[in-house]
Design an enzyme around this catalytic site. Structure first.
Site, PDB file in Angstrom:
ATOM      1  N   SER A  79       0.756  -1.045  -0.024  1.00 43.80           N
ATOM      2  CA  SER A  79      -0.043   0.065   0.132  1.00 43.80           C
ATOM      3  C   SER A  79       0.674   1.439   0.017  1.00 43.80           C
ATOM      4  O   SER A  79       0.012   2.197  -0.140  1.00 43.80           O
ATOM      5  CB  SER A  79      -0.853   0.027   1.246  1.00 43.80           C
ATOM      6  OG  SER A  79      -1.906  -0.707   0.918  1.00 43.80           O
ATOM      7  N   LYS A  82       0.046   3.804  -2.677  1.00 44.55           N
ATOM      8  CA  LYS A  82      -0.723   4.926  -2.512  1.00 44.55           C
ATOM      9  C   LYS A  82      -0.368   6.121  -2.496  1.00 44.55           C
ATOM     10  O   LYS A  82      -0.777   7.242  -2.712  1.00 44.55           O
ATOM     11  CB  LYS A  82      -1.922   4.385  -1.454  1.00 44.55           C
ATOM     12  CG  LYS A  82      -2.549   3.361  -1.528  1.00 44.55           C
ATOM     13  CD  LYS A  82      -3.397   3.221  -0.511  1.00 44.55           C
ATOM     14  CE  LYS A  82      -4.662   2.245  -0.647  1.00 44.55           C
ATOM     15  NZ  LYS A  82      -3.850   0.655  -0.199  1.00 44.55           N
ATOM     16  N   SER A 144      -6.206   3.802   4.119  1.00 42.45           N
ATOM     17  CA  SER A 144      -5.270   2.883   3.154  1.00 42.45           C
ATOM     18  C   SER A 144      -6.749   2.151   2.514  1.00 42.45           C
ATOM     19  O   SER A 144      -6.282   1.065   2.023  1.00 42.45           O
ATOM     20  CB  SER A 144      -4.517   2.000   3.908  1.00 42.45           C
ATOM     21  OG  SER A 144      -3.573   1.435   2.947  1.00 42.45           O
TER      22      SER A 144
END
Length: 404
Positions: A79, A82, A144
């Site tokens: 993640s 991102k 997230s």
């Protein structure tokens, strides 16, 4: 008579070379202490993360790597991807393509691939409904949310696949040479990879280029509808100097953390990849940050546009050209070693007008223990126009005389 001419020529020539041959004084000298300084103690090695496969500690101001292992090894970014998504969205806002008040649709695809029915983290925005772009981005940065990342990608570029192309274009501009993105959320996919070094560069770029967007990453919790979720970055609760950046976890990537902290005027960025747990990635990241702040310092050596030195110039309306740096020259070094820096210049022995403002003339280098720790082009602070015919003729004669 000829002897007097020769002596004058030698004197003129020596004056013109004095700056090129003599090292510059130490930039921004620190006043000497009243008592003798204690002996410099060697910097201890960085605290190596216990289980991580790759890690790095980078100074924000200079981009210097202070410590690391396997920093260019390709790994799954999970993640932390991102952060790249946030960068692209912020850049497209700056370019006028989208806006913070845009209504972003939580599409069926975004909901199915990244929503509550999946194994990954999600934001909880209702399917087939819209939310402000700014709220959707907070759902991605704080919670997230994989669903929010997909929805943003579709809004900005029409599809997640097209958005991935934008991600790779911006990554190349940042200097991320060993990264490739195929999605906006970071779930494991073939051909989706980055490195600890590239991710540190990305974090540095987000702080530098889009501080407003970066600020989302220090929000400790965010609510969508009736669901409130905490930020997964445990360091936000442990150390007030930490203000980002992003966690990541998949079975392939392990537990990852891209973190940043600022204490005084100094900011550091750490990336710990492939850890064994949330606690381990947080413990190891904080240990790296503490070590960096304790044993390193950042100095601004020369200001942009300020004169570093003046050089003799021939055939110009002026007899000297002023040289400086176009960007501030900074250096990161072990604490207590500032006075050991040795600056020098590499400048052509003969310079002729015309010279344009900003034209590169040479290079300034700063070394520590014989190693170059900072360097930058020397450029003309202001232009030097070509002189008239008789001045050029006179200078040409003296240049010829001194060349004999």
């Amino acid at each position: 008579m000829k002897f007097r001419f020769a002596a004058a020529a030698v004197a003129t020539f020596a004056a013109g070379l004095v700056f090129a041959q003599t090292p510059m004084p130490t930039p921004n000298p620190v006043p000497a202490a009243a008592d003798a300084a204690p002996a410099v103690v060697a910097t201890p090695p960085a605290p190596v993360p216990s289980t991580s496969t790759a890690w790095i500690l980078m100074d924000y101001a200079t981009g210097q790597v202070l410590a690391g292992e396997n920093i260019h090894e390709q790994v799954a970014p999970a993640s932390i991807t991102k952060v790249m998504t946030s960068y692209v969205v912020a850049a497209e806002i700056k370019n006028g393509k989208v806006g913070l008040d845009d209504q972003v649709m939580m599409s069926e695809r975004a909901w199915r691939e990244g929503g509550a029915g999946t194994d990954g983290s999600y934001s909880g925005f209702p399917v087939n409904q819209t939310a402000r772009l700014e709220e959707m981005e907070k759902g991605m940065a704080v919670q997230s949310g994989n669903d929010a990342a997909i929805a943003l990608a579709e809004h900005v570029a029409g599809s997640q696949e097209a958005f991935a192309s934008l991600m790779n274009s911006y990554a190349a501009k940042i200097g991320m040479k060993n990264s490739n993105f195929v999605n906006a959320h970071g779930l494991t996919a073939e051909g989706h990879y980055s490195t600890a070094y590239d991710l540190a560069l990305l974090g540095r770029a987000l702080v530098r280029d889009f501080p407003e967007t970066y600020a989302y990453n220090k929000i400790k919790e965010f609510t969508v509808g009736s669901i409130t979720q905490p930020n997964r970055n445990l360091l936000l609760w442990r150390d007030q100097s930490v203000d980002g950046i992003k966690t990541g976890h998949t079975s392939a990537a392990g537990y990852c953390l891209l973190s940043s902290a600022q204490r005084g005027d100094q900011r550091l960025i750490a990336a710990v990849m492939g850890g064994s747990s949330e606690k381990q990635r947080a413990d190891d990241s904080l240990a790296l940050l503490n070590w960096g702040f304790r044993f390193f310092e950042t100095h601004r050596l020369y200001e942009a546009g300020k004169v570093v030195t003046s050089q003799k110039i021939w055939k110009g309306k002026a007899d000297q050209v002023e040289l400086g740096v176009s960007q501030p020259l900074l250096v990161s070094l072990p604490r207590g070693r500032y006075n050991d820096l040795k600056p020098s210049m590499d400048v052509p022995k003969v310079l002729e007008a015309p010279i344009a403002a900003g034209q590169q003339i040479g290079t300034v280098k700063v070394t520590l223990d014989g190693q170059v720790v900072a360097q930058a082009p020397l450029v003309a602070v202001s232009a030097v126009e070509e002189a008239g015919f008789f001045k050029r003729l006179w200078d040409a004669f003296w240049m010829w005389w001194e060349s004999e």
